[in-house]
Scaffold this motif. Structure first.
Motif, PDB file in Angstrom:
ATOM      1  N   VAL A  37       3.190  36.381  -8.529  1.00 50.98           N
ATOM      2  CA  VAL A  37       2.559  36.225  -9.843  1.00 50.98           C
ATOM      3  C   VAL A  37       2.113  37.604 -10.348  1.00 50.98           C
ATOM      4  O   VAL A  37       1.270  38.242  -9.723  1.00 50.98           O
ATOM      5  N   PRO A  38       2.660  38.080 -11.465  1.00 54.02           N
ATOM      6  CA  PRO A  38       2.177  39.342 -12.050  1.00 54.02           C
ATOM      7  C   PRO A  38       0.757  39.151 -12.586  1.00 54.02           C
ATOM      8  O   PRO A  38       0.479  38.154 -13.265  1.00 54.02           O
ATOM      9  N   VAL A  39      -0.135  40.086 -12.287  1.00 56.06           N
ATOM     10  CA  VAL A  39      -1.509  40.013 -12.770  1.00 56.06           C
ATOM     11  C   VAL A  39      -1.982  41.405 -13.163  1.00 56.06           C
ATOM     12  O   VAL A  39      -1.386  42.420 -12.778  1.00 56.06           O
ATOM     13  N   THR A  40      -3.051  41.441 -13.932  1.00 56.55           N
ATOM     14  CA  THR A  40      -3.766  42.680 -14.209  1.00 56.55           C
ATOM     15  C   THR A  40      -5.171  42.540 -13.651  1.00 56.55           C
ATOM     16  O   THR A  40      -5.889  41.591 -13.988  1.00 56.55           O
ATOM     17  N   LEU A  41      -5.559  43.458 -12.791  1.00 61.01           N
ATOM     18  CA  LEU A  41      -6.898  43.446 -12.216  1.00 61.01           C
ATOM     19  C   LEU A  41      -7.803  44.357 -13.036  1.00 61.01           C
ATOM     20  O   LEU A  41      -7.487  45.540 -13.235  1.00 61.01           O
ATOM     21  N   LYS A  42      -8.900  43.821 -13.532  1.00 62.19           N
ATOM     22  CA  LYS A  42      -9.920  44.625 -14.209  1.00 62.19           C
ATOM     23  C   LYS A  42     -10.913  45.054 -13.140  1.00 62.19           C
ATOM     24  O   LYS A  42     -11.640  44.233 -12.572  1.00 62.19           O
ATOM     25  N   LEU A  43     -10.950  46.350 -12.849  1.00 59.18           N
ATOM     26  CA  LEU A  43     -11.699  46.864 -11.707  1.00 59.18           C
ATOM     27  C   LEU A  43     -13.166  47.093 -12.050  1.00 59.18           C
ATOM     28  O   LEU A  43     -13.706  48.198 -11.919  1.00 59.18           O
ATOM     29  N   GLU A  44     -13.831  46.024 -12.441  1.00 54.63           N
ATOM     30  CA  GLU A  44     -15.233  46.127 -12.857  1.00 54.63           C
ATOM     31  C   GLU A  44     -16.164  46.381 -11.685  1.00 54.63           C
ATOM     32  O   GLU A  44     -17.306  46.810 -11.877  1.00 54.63           O
ATOM     33  N   TYR A  45     -15.697  46.173 -10.467  1.00 56.02           N
ATOM     34  CA  TYR A  45     -16.522  46.479  -9.297  1.00 56.02           C
ATOM     35  C   TYR A  45     -16.815  47.978  -9.192  1.00 56.02           C
ATOM     36  O   TYR A  45     -17.708  48.398  -8.448  1.00 56.02           O
ATOM     37  N   LEU A  46     -16.075  48.788  -9.971  1.00 55.40           N
ATOM     38  CA  LEU A  46     -16.325  50.224 -10.010  1.00 55.40           C
ATOM     39  C   LEU A  46     -17.437  50.610 -10.987  1.00 55.40           C
ATOM     40  O   LEU A  46     -17.744  51.784 -11.147  1.00 55.40           O
ATOM     41  N   GLN A  47     -18.032  49.618 -11.621  1.00 54.37           N
ATOM     42  CA  GLN A  47     -19.132  49.879 -12.556  1.00 54.37           C
ATOM     43  C   GLN A  47     -20.327  50.475 -11.808  1.00 54.37           C
ATOM     44  O   GLN A  47     -20.469  50.304 -10.588  1.00 54.37           O
ATOM     45  N   HIS A  48     -21.195  51.198 -12.519  1.00 53.14           N
ATOM     46  CA  HIS A  48     -22.419  51.717 -11.909  1.00 53.14           C
ATOM     47  C   HIS A  48     -23.131  50.579 -11.174  1.00 53.14           C
ATOM     48  O   HIS A  48     -23.258  49.472 -11.687  1.00 53.14           O
ATOM     49  N   GLY A  49     -23.581  50.858  -9.966  1.00 55.17           N
ATOM     50  CA  GLY A  49     -24.300  49.843  -9.200  1.00 55.17           C
ATOM     51  C   GLY A  49     -23.394  48.807  -8.568  1.00 55.17           C
ATOM     52  O   GLY A  49     -23.871  47.877  -7.915  1.00 55.17           O
ATOM     53  N   GLY A  50     -22.085  48.928  -8.767  1.00 52.62           N
ATOM     54  CA  GLY A  50     -21.153  47.974  -8.176  1.00 52.62           C
ATOM     55  C   GLY A  50     -21.205  46.593  -8.788  1.00 52.62           C
ATOM     56  O   GLY A  50     -20.809  45.616  -8.153  1.00 52.62           O
TER      57      GLY A  50
END
Length: 322
Positions: A50-63
């Motif tokens: 399944v093709p997907v796009t991951l939004k890497l929000e875990y990289l936000q300040h404070g995780g």
């Protein structure tokens, strides 16, 4: 796991949120947050890749995505008190501590006795005062209200405050710039602040799907009942998705824009987090892998030709669990 009831608050008129509110939040937040990147890849589904796009929000300040809402709430105040108070068992407290420090405010966080040590340590690292009170979020919340009154402070809510919801919604605006077309967005649901904000930003432009643990179906139950209702909490994600009731603001957004919910098992959530580490060396907490679990398990099957966006929303976990 002990059932937690959402604390009762005085009845107030519902403050609806719209795309215009999210756009205002984006202008307000500016340099205070990161525009987190996206990553296009393929993951295994029950019927094939399944093709997907991951939004890497875990990289936000404070995780955690919650930093967006905390900063927006403080910046929205015309005259912001010098002290901030919040009840939280985890990421909302980390976000409030970080935003308060960034704005030169002091911060008190009331946590239940079950709060993970890793997250409490993160609160301390940002200079917050941490107080333990009670065994449930509801008990911590009531004590936070008392402290707020005593100190004339500003009390933040983890997920049911307009500025918190619209701050999180800025993720939806970022995705419009980062991803072609209007693919569906899959979002983990606890109290609903994240999905409420993203759905408010998206409106009816694209499908937004909530993904919930079977053991904490706050949105699923609210949509079935026609209103937010208390649910029992029985999931390994309780430290981050432990709200026992969907927020009123997010329920209103979900009902207006046709947001739907799918449920996933704890085993599927664990496998999703393991997959992220095994295949990509991405470390997220269990709640951060909930949306991906819907794809891997087949709980959500994307329309033909669509590449859904998966929001990876939090990284505050203990490394030994991997």
């Amino acid at each position: 796991m002990t059932e937690q009831k959402t604390p009762l608050t005085p009845v107030q008129p519902l403050r609806r949120v719209y795309r215009s509110d999210v756009r205002a939040a984006r202008r307000r937040l500016g340099r205070h947050i990161r525009k987190t990147p996206v990553f296009h890849t393929v993951v295994p589904g029950p019927s094939g890749p399944v093709p997907v796009t991951l939004k890497l929000e875990y990289l936000q300040h404070g995780g955690t995505f919650k930093v967006r809402g905390s900063y927006n709430a403080l910046l929205s105040e015309r005259v912001c008190p010098e002290h901030v108070v919040i009840a939280s068992g985890g990421n909302a407290g980390i976000a409030a501590a970080l935003a308060s420090a960034g704005m030169g405010k002091s911060c008190t966080i009331v946590v239940p006795e079950s709060a993970p040590h890793t997250k409490v340590a993160a609160m301390w690292s940002h200079g917050a005062e941490v107080r333990w009170h009670g065994t449930t979020y509801a008990e911590a919340y009531e004590h936070a209200r008392e402290i707020t009154a005593e100190r004339g402070a500003l009390q933040l809510h983890a997920y049911d405050l307009p500025a918190v919801v619209t701050g999180a919604g800025v993720i939806g605006l970022e995705l419009e710039e980062q991803v072609r077309g209007r693919p569906p967005i899959l979002v983990a649901v606890g109290g609903g602040g994240l999905i409420g904000g993203i759905a408010a930003a998206a409106g009816r432009r694209r499908e937004v799907v909530g993904v919930e643990p079977e053991g904490i179906p706050t949105m699923h139950s609210a949509l079935a009942a026609g209103k937010p209702v208390d649910v029992d909490i029985a999931s390994i994600t309780a430290d981050a998705l432990g709200a026992s009731r969907l927020g009123e603001i997010s329920f209103d957004v979900a009902r207006r824009y046709g947001v739907r919910s799918v449920l996933v098992t704890d085993d599927a959530i664990t496998e999703a987090r393991d997959h992220l580490w095994r295949e990509f060396r991405i470390v997220v907490e269990l709640s951060g892998a909930v949306a991906l679990a819907a794809i891997l398990s087949g709980a959500y099957v994307p329309p033909e030709g669509e590449r859904p966006v998966i929001v990876l929303c939090g990284a505050n976990t203990e490394l030994p669990v991997l």
